[in-house]
Scaffold this motif. Sequence first.
Motif, PDB file in Angstrom:
ATOM      1  N   PHE A 278     -23.621 -11.926  10.874  1.00  0.00           N
ATOM      2  CA  PHE A 278     -23.634 -11.743  12.321  1.00  0.00           C
ATOM      3  C   PHE A 278     -25.032 -11.236  12.694  1.00  0.00           C
ATOM      4  O   PHE A 278     -25.432 -10.146  12.283  1.00  0.00           O
ATOM      5  CB  PHE A 278     -22.529 -10.732  12.618  1.00  0.00           C
ATOM      6  CG  PHE A 278     -22.339 -10.325  14.029  1.00  0.00           C
ATOM      7  CD1 PHE A 278     -22.367 -11.245  15.053  1.00  0.00           C
ATOM      8  CD2 PHE A 278     -22.091  -8.987  14.342  1.00  0.00           C
ATOM      9  CE1 PHE A 278     -22.160 -10.840  16.367  1.00  0.00           C
ATOM     10  CE2 PHE A 278     -21.882  -8.587  15.633  1.00  0.00           C
ATOM     11  CZ  PHE A 278     -21.924  -9.508  16.649  1.00  0.00           C
TER      12      PHE A 278
ATOM     13  N   LEU B 153     -19.734  -4.958  12.165  1.00  0.00           N
ATOM     14  CA  LEU B 153     -18.541  -4.627  12.947  1.00  0.00           C
ATOM     15  C   LEU B 153     -17.918  -3.354  12.390  1.00  0.00           C
ATOM     16  O   LEU B 153     -17.619  -3.261  11.195  1.00  0.00           O
ATOM     17  CB  LEU B 153     -17.536  -5.778  12.884  1.00  0.00           C
ATOM     18  CG  LEU B 153     -18.052  -7.139  13.381  1.00  0.00           C
ATOM     19  CD1 LEU B 153     -16.969  -8.199  13.228  1.00  0.00           C
ATOM     20  CD2 LEU B 153     -18.510  -7.055  14.820  1.00  0.00           C
ATOM     21  N   THR B 154     -17.744  -2.352  13.248  1.00  0.00           N
ATOM     22  CA  THR B 154     -17.151  -1.081  12.846  1.00  0.00           C
ATOM     23  C   THR B 154     -15.961  -0.772  13.756  1.00  0.00           C
ATOM     24  O   THR B 154     -15.736  -1.444  14.772  1.00  0.00           O
ATOM     25  CB  THR B 154     -18.178   0.064  12.951  1.00  0.00           C
ATOM     26  OG1 THR B 154     -18.478   0.306  14.335  1.00  0.00           O
ATOM     27  CG2 THR B 154     -19.472  -0.287  12.219  1.00  0.00           C
ATOM     28  N   ASP B 155     -15.231   0.282  13.411  1.00  0.00           N
ATOM     29  CA  ASP B 155     -14.094   0.684  14.241  1.00  0.00           C
ATOM     30  C   ASP B 155     -14.558   1.117  15.624  1.00  0.00           C
ATOM     31  O   ASP B 155     -13.808   1.020  16.610  1.00  0.00           O
ATOM     32  CB  ASP B 155     -13.338   1.833  13.570  1.00  0.00           C
ATOM     33  CG  ASP B 155     -12.658   1.380  12.287  1.00  0.00           C
ATOM     34  OD1 ASP B 155     -12.340   0.168  12.201  1.00  0.00           O
ATOM     35  OD2 ASP B 155     -12.468   2.204  11.380  1.00  0.00           O
TER      36      ASP B 155
ATOM     37  N   GLY C   3     -17.152  -0.204  17.230  1.00  0.00           N
ATOM     38  CA  GLY C   3     -17.823  -1.305  17.926  1.00  0.00           C
ATOM     39  C   GLY C   3     -18.793  -2.021  17.007  1.00  0.00           C
ATOM     40  O   GLY C   3     -18.507  -2.247  15.833  1.00  0.00           O
ATOM     41  N   ILE C   4     -19.970  -2.339  17.534  1.00  0.00           N
ATOM     42  CA  ILE C   4     -20.957  -3.094  16.778  1.00  0.00           C
ATOM     43  C   ILE C   4     -22.163  -2.213  16.498  1.00  0.00           C
ATOM     44  O   ILE C   4     -22.777  -1.657  17.417  1.00  0.00           O
ATOM     45  CB  ILE C   4     -21.404  -4.347  17.559  1.00  0.00           C
ATOM     46  CG1 ILE C   4     -20.189  -5.233  17.839  1.00  0.00           C
ATOM     47  CG2 ILE C   4     -22.459  -5.120  16.786  1.00  0.00           C
ATOM     48  CD1 ILE C   4     -20.473  -6.319  18.832  1.00  0.00           C
TER      49      ILE C   4
ATOM     50  N   PHE D 248     -14.600 -14.511  13.179  1.00  0.00           N
ATOM     51  CA  PHE D 248     -14.655 -13.103  12.770  1.00  0.00           C
ATOM     52  C   PHE D 248     -13.413 -12.777  11.953  1.00  0.00           C
ATOM     53  O   PHE D 248     -12.370 -12.416  12.525  1.00  0.00           O
ATOM     54  CB  PHE D 248     -14.745 -12.190  13.996  1.00  0.00           C
ATOM     55  CG  PHE D 248     -16.025 -12.286  14.748  1.00  0.00           C
ATOM     56  CD1 PHE D 248     -17.179 -11.680  14.264  1.00  0.00           C
ATOM     57  CD2 PHE D 248     -16.095 -12.992  15.934  1.00  0.00           C
ATOM     58  CE1 PHE D 248     -18.361 -11.767  14.974  1.00  0.00           C
ATOM     59  CE2 PHE D 248     -17.277 -13.072  16.650  1.00  0.00           C
ATOM     60  CZ  PHE D 248     -18.421 -12.460  16.168  1.00  0.00           C
TER      61      PHE D 248
ATOM     62  N   SER E   6      -8.860 -10.176  11.183  1.00  0.00           N
ATOM     63  CA  SER E   6      -9.725  -9.005  11.075  1.00  0.00           C
ATOM     64  C   SER E   6      -8.998  -7.779  11.602  1.00  0.00           C
ATOM     65  O   SER E   6      -8.314  -7.828  12.626  1.00  0.00           O
ATOM     66  CB  SER E   6     -11.015  -9.233  11.873  1.00  0.00           C
ATOM     67  OG  SER E   6     -11.777  -8.043  11.907  1.00  0.00           O
TER      68      SER E   6
ATOM     69  N   ARG F 292     -10.472  -5.130  12.627  1.00  0.00           N
ATOM     70  CA  ARG F 292     -11.285  -4.480  13.649  1.00  0.00           C
ATOM     71  C   ARG F 292     -11.172  -5.249  14.965  1.00  0.00           C
ATOM     72  O   ARG F 292     -11.310  -6.459  14.990  1.00  0.00           O
ATOM     73  CB  ARG F 292     -12.742  -4.397  13.205  1.00  0.00           C
ATOM     74  CG  ARG F 292     -12.946  -3.489  11.996  1.00  0.00           C
ATOM     75  CD  ARG F 292     -14.419  -3.263  11.753  1.00  0.00           C
ATOM     76  NE  ARG F 292     -14.616  -2.272  10.712  1.00  0.00           N
ATOM     77  CZ  ARG F 292     -14.807  -2.561   9.427  1.00  0.00           C
ATOM     78  NH1 ARG F 292     -14.839  -3.818   9.052  1.00  0.00           N
ATOM     79  NH2 ARG F 292     -14.962  -1.608   8.543  1.00  0.00           N
TER      80      ARG F 292
ATOM     81  N   LEU G  27     -12.426  -6.656  18.349  1.00  0.00           N
ATOM     82  CA  LEU G  27     -13.727  -7.098  18.845  1.00  0.00           C
ATOM     83  C   LEU G  27     -13.781  -7.030  20.360  1.00  0.00           C
ATOM     84  O   LEU G  27     -12.766  -7.240  21.034  1.00  0.00           O
ATOM     85  CB  LEU G  27     -13.988  -8.547  18.416  1.00  0.00           C
ATOM     86  CG  LEU G  27     -14.263  -8.795  16.945  1.00  0.00           C
ATOM     87  CD1 LEU G  27     -14.226 -10.286  16.683  1.00  0.00           C
ATOM     88  CD2 LEU G  27     -15.610  -8.237  16.560  1.00  0.00           C
TER      89      LEU G  27
ATOM     90  N   TYR H 222     -15.437 -12.027  23.668  1.00  0.00           N
ATOM     91  CA  TYR H 222     -16.638 -12.841  23.454  1.00  0.00           C
ATOM     92  C   TYR H 222     -16.317 -14.304  23.691  1.00  0.00           C
ATOM     93  O   TYR H 222     -15.162 -14.724  23.723  1.00  0.00           O
ATOM     94  CB  TYR H 222     -17.190 -12.651  22.037  1.00  0.00           C
ATOM     95  CG  TYR H 222     -16.329 -13.261  20.952  1.00  0.00           C
ATOM     96  CD1 TYR H 222     -16.558 -14.558  20.499  1.00  0.00           C
ATOM     97  CD2 TYR H 222     -15.280 -12.547  20.377  1.00  0.00           C
ATOM     98  CE1 TYR H 222     -15.769 -15.126  19.503  1.00  0.00           C
ATOM     99  CE2 TYR H 222     -14.483 -13.095  19.394  1.00  0.00           C
ATOM    100  CZ  TYR H 222     -14.736 -14.388  18.957  1.00  0.00           C
ATOM    101  OH  TYR H 222     -13.953 -14.957  17.982  1.00  0.00           O
TER     102      TYR H 222
END
Length: 477
Positions: A150, A180-182, A184-185, A413, A443, A445, A447, A450
């Motif tokens: 990404f 990508l994290t819990d 956000g980005i 994702f 996933s 997480r 997102l 988008y």
Amino acid sequence: MKIKVLNPFWLLCAGFAWFAVSCGEEYNRVEEIVAPEEEETEVTKVNKFVNEDMQYYYLWSTTVEWNKVYPEKETDAFAFFEKLKYRDDKWSMLTDNIEALQGEFDGNVTSFGYTLIFGQFTNSEDLFAIVLYVYPGTPADRAGLKRGDFIVGINGGYITRENRTELYDASTLILTRGILTDAGIATDPALIFMSAEQVYENPILKDTVIVNGSHKTGYLSYADYTQASEGDLQRVFMNFKLQGVTDVVLDLRYNGGGYVRTMSVLTSILAPEQAVKSRQVYLRQIWNPSIEKYLKGQGEDLVERFTDTLSVNMNLSRLYVLTSEYSASASESTVVGLRPYLNLVQIGDTTHGKYCAGGLFQPQVQVNNGWVTDESISNWGMYLMIYRLANVMGDDSFLGGLVPDILAEEDYFPLYPWGDGRDPLLGRAIADITGVPYVETRSERALPPYTIRRDLKIDRTGDGKMIAESRLKTEIE
């Protein structure tokens, strides 16, 4: 294949020369006044090349009123070419860099060695890019980029509509990966440095044998039908045979096509042995009426036949093919051509809809009853559609794309590595082979909303290509 061209331009000149000589004998006392000839411009020469070759070879030649075409009056060669093109022809092209175009067709390009798709989060004007795949051994591969990465930054800034082309066209790049994290980005502090190189983009992205209990499935991800890959294709399937593979999954989801000859090699490896032994027809060529009449008069059967690949032939009765909207041309012809011979299961999304083959043309001039390259415009050339295709059952339903038997959408994702059973397309193929239901993996997480911006895709010149035997005038007798 040798084709004799009857050029109406040269017939006209020959007739005028005879008239001038015969009249001169009767009126030899009349002083002849000859206007000085103006030297042809580059544009005029290119226009005449476009006009002559399209009039003779073009698949849709009959859609043009040639008696109303005046190449010497056109001032823009590219605009003139577009004016002659059939309205639904999205693939024929004129170039002033024929060497680069040939290189792209052959897989020899100056490149970073990856293919991207762009996206945009709904709360931002900036873009991001996802790596769809990386060619092995290229700068992107050596830099550690991999499928599913990404990318959120370029050269210290964000990716925008204006600078996105630099991801392909720049000579050097500094990329920032997104994580990508819990929360956000986040951005990866380890920057990626790359320089573009002249490389061969090896289209065999992954080959492996997947074992599920008693089932051995050969998986091949194949990105381009290049002639240089034919030996590697045979190596891959020889390994499959040695390992006792009984089912094959051919992943063509990003394959935009390539050489007809290479397509013949691959289809012959996959087809039933008896069909290959007897050199059965798997595709029929349909040319414009005048060319087709001439070729049939010369005894040409205008077909594509299975070729001798018996040493590595898989003798399949069933084949799984993974497709997407990017699967085009030779990829689609592989599916259509093989369907009458085995149980072909298409999984994924509807394909692109490229149903014709093209030839690469360069400007030629006639010298001493032969044809040589016109050096004054030798950098110019055309990739021109010359015939469409149908299989032995008469099926030519390419136009709207090929609809899959099992619908499976790509999940960006994450994008799983090639050959990973969690991939929604491959996972469904393995489920159909083994009878064990596919369980979709999502996933964990969440997102931000988008959109995948397919309208911002940077089309590579060779997308949607199927290159037939060259039709240069040097081969015409």
